[in-house]
Scaffold this motif. Structure first.
Motif, PDB file in Angstrom:
ATOM      1  N   LYS A 136      10.657  61.843  24.211  1.00 23.75           N
ATOM      2  CA  LYS A 136       9.300  62.031  23.695  1.00 23.75           C
ATOM      3  C   LYS A 136       8.290  61.521  24.716  1.00 23.75           C
ATOM      4  O   LYS A 136       8.582  60.599  25.482  1.00 23.75           O
ATOM      5  CB  LYS A 136       9.131  61.271  22.379  1.00 23.75           C
ATOM      6  CG  LYS A 136       9.892  61.890  21.234  1.00 23.75           C
ATOM      7  CD  LYS A 136       9.643  61.141  19.956  1.00 23.75           C
ATOM      8  CE  LYS A 136      10.417  61.779  18.817  1.00 23.75           C
ATOM      9  NZ  LYS A 136      10.251  61.041  17.567  1.00 23.75           N
ATOM     10  N   ARG A 139       5.496  59.367  26.306  1.00 29.17           N
ATOM     11  CA  ARG A 139       5.155  57.967  26.079  1.00 29.17           C
ATOM     12  C   ARG A 139       3.950  57.605  26.930  1.00 29.17           C
ATOM     13  O   ARG A 139       3.735  58.152  28.005  1.00 29.17           O
ATOM     14  CB  ARG A 139       6.324  57.039  26.376  1.00 29.17           C
ATOM     15  CG  ARG A 139       6.826  57.119  27.801  1.00 29.17           C
ATOM     16  CD  ARG A 139       8.080  56.257  27.974  1.00 29.17           C
ATOM     17  NE  ARG A 139       8.634  56.469  29.286  1.00 29.17           N
ATOM     18  CZ  ARG A 139       8.413  55.682  30.325  1.00 29.17           C
ATOM     19  NH1 ARG A 139       7.656  54.625  30.207  1.00 29.17           N
ATOM     20  NH2 ARG A 139       8.951  55.955  31.495  1.00 29.17           N
ATOM     21  N   HIS A 170      18.055  70.330  20.643  1.00 28.96           N
ATOM     22  CA  HIS A 170      17.778  69.286  19.656  1.00 28.96           C
ATOM     23  C   HIS A 170      17.465  69.823  18.266  1.00 28.96           C
ATOM     24  O   HIS A 170      16.907  69.109  17.444  1.00 28.96           O
ATOM     25  CB  HIS A 170      16.655  68.352  20.121  1.00 28.96           C
ATOM     26  CG  HIS A 170      16.828  67.872  21.523  1.00 28.96           C
ATOM     27  ND1 HIS A 170      17.866  67.066  21.904  1.00 28.96           N
ATOM     28  CD2 HIS A 170      16.111  68.118  22.642  1.00 28.96           C
ATOM     29  CE1 HIS A 170      17.773  66.826  23.192  1.00 28.96           C
ATOM     30  NE2 HIS A 170      16.721  67.453  23.670  1.00 28.96           N
ATOM     31  N   PRO A 190      14.987  63.223  20.835  1.00 32.66           N
ATOM     32  CA  PRO A 190      15.326  61.803  21.000  1.00 32.66           C
ATOM     33  C   PRO A 190      14.132  61.011  21.531  1.00 32.66           C
ATOM     34  O   PRO A 190      13.291  61.545  22.256  1.00 32.66           O
ATOM     35  CB  PRO A 190      16.458  61.821  22.028  1.00 32.66           C
ATOM     36  CG  PRO A 190      16.973  63.216  22.041  1.00 32.66           C
ATOM     37  CD  PRO A 190      15.835  64.098  21.620  1.00 32.66           C
ATOM     38  N   GLU A 191      14.093  59.740  21.157  1.00 30.87           N
ATOM     39  CA  GLU A 191      12.980  58.875  21.554  1.00 30.87           C
ATOM     40  C   GLU A 191      12.760  58.868  23.063  1.00 30.87           C
ATOM     41  O   GLU A 191      11.633  58.884  23.538  1.00 30.87           O
ATOM     42  CB  GLU A 191      13.208  57.439  21.071  1.00 30.87           C
ATOM     43  CG  GLU A 191      12.920  57.227  19.599  1.00 30.87           C
ATOM     44  CD  GLU A 191      11.472  57.491  19.221  1.00 30.87           C
ATOM     45  OE1 GLU A 191      10.556  57.109  19.981  1.00 30.87           O
ATOM     46  OE2 GLU A 191      11.258  58.096  18.158  1.00 30.87           O
ATOM     47  N   GLU A 192      13.853  58.837  23.835  1.00 28.97           N
ATOM     48  CA  GLU A 192      13.703  58.760  25.287  1.00 28.97           C
ATOM     49  C   GLU A 192      13.127  60.027  25.898  1.00 28.97           C
ATOM     50  O   GLU A 192      12.688  60.024  27.036  1.00 28.97           O
ATOM     51  CB  GLU A 192      15.032  58.396  25.958  1.00 28.97           C
ATOM     52  CG  GLU A 192      16.138  59.401  25.761  1.00 28.97           C
ATOM     53  CD  GLU A 192      17.005  59.123  24.538  1.00 28.97           C
ATOM     54  OE1 GLU A 192      17.991  59.850  24.375  1.00 28.97           O
ATOM     55  OE2 GLU A 192      16.713  58.208  23.757  1.00 28.97           O
ATOM     56  N   GLU A 228      14.810  67.503  16.268  1.00 24.36           N
ATOM     57  CA  GLU A 228      14.685  66.053  16.383  1.00 24.36           C
ATOM     58  C   GLU A 228      14.817  65.668  17.845  1.00 24.36           C
ATOM     59  O   GLU A 228      15.921  65.605  18.379  1.00 24.36           O
ATOM     60  CB  GLU A 228      15.762  65.353  15.546  1.00 24.36           C
ATOM     61  CG  GLU A 228      15.621  65.633  14.061  1.00 24.36           C
ATOM     62  CD  GLU A 228      16.738  65.041  13.233  1.00 24.36           C
ATOM     63  OE1 GLU A 228      17.799  64.690  13.792  1.00 24.36           O
ATOM     64  OE2 GLU A 228      16.551  64.933  12.014  1.00 24.36           O
TER      65      GLU A 228
END
Length: 158
Positions: A131, A133, A105, A127-129, A125
């Motif tokens: 990170k 949570r 990434h 990806p949101e999925e 960077e």
């Protein structure tokens, strides 16, 4: 003194670690030391990096930079110059290729050539999925009471 290590037993018993094992195998190989052109790698933030490479004598159209998956390749090829008789040649004009292994990434954000210094800015960077949570934990609610019926053994036998 370096020795070549055999990582083949690890390849047979591991799944999904191919990239890490390939990096270890590459690092263990004895390569000729080529430290030209000189460069610096700086961590400028949590997920930001900066590479500065001294490429004096190369113009922008004589440099190429490509990113393939997790590898950044910077190369320089001098254009065929006219025949010149040098009395002293101190500025290296030889072709080069420098490879940088990038983590997952990590992407090149910008690259610029100013005063013989090639600067490359990189950013990781995620990806949101991927990170972390926060997962909500629900409280245990009282279960509705269900009326249970007793079966009479005498009725069942009849």
């Amino acid at each position: 003194m370096r020795t070549n290590l055999d990582f083949s037993p690890l390849f047979r018993s591991s799944i999904g670690f191919d990239r890490m094992l390939n990096a270890l195998e590459t690092a263990s190989r004895i390569d000729t030391i080529d430290n030209w052109p000189p460069y610096d790698i700086v961590k400028t933030g949590e997920d930001d990096y900066h590479i500065a490479m001294a490429v004096a004598g190369f113009s922008q159209n004589e440099l190429t930079m490509t990113q393939e998956q997790n590898m950044l390749v910077v190369s320089g090829q001098k254009a065929n110059a006219e025949e010149v008789q040098y009395l002293h040649r101190g500025i290296a004009g030889r072709s080069f290729q420098r490879r940088f292994d990038l983590a997952d990434h990590v992407k090149v954000v910008t690259a610029s050539l100013v005063n013989g210094l090639l600067t490359i800015d990189l950013k990781r960077e995620i990806p949101e999925e991927m990170k972390p949570r926060q997962i909500e934990i629900k409280t245990d609610q009282a279960l509705p009471e269900v009326e249970t019926k007793q079966i009479d053994a005498k009725q069942q036998a009849a």
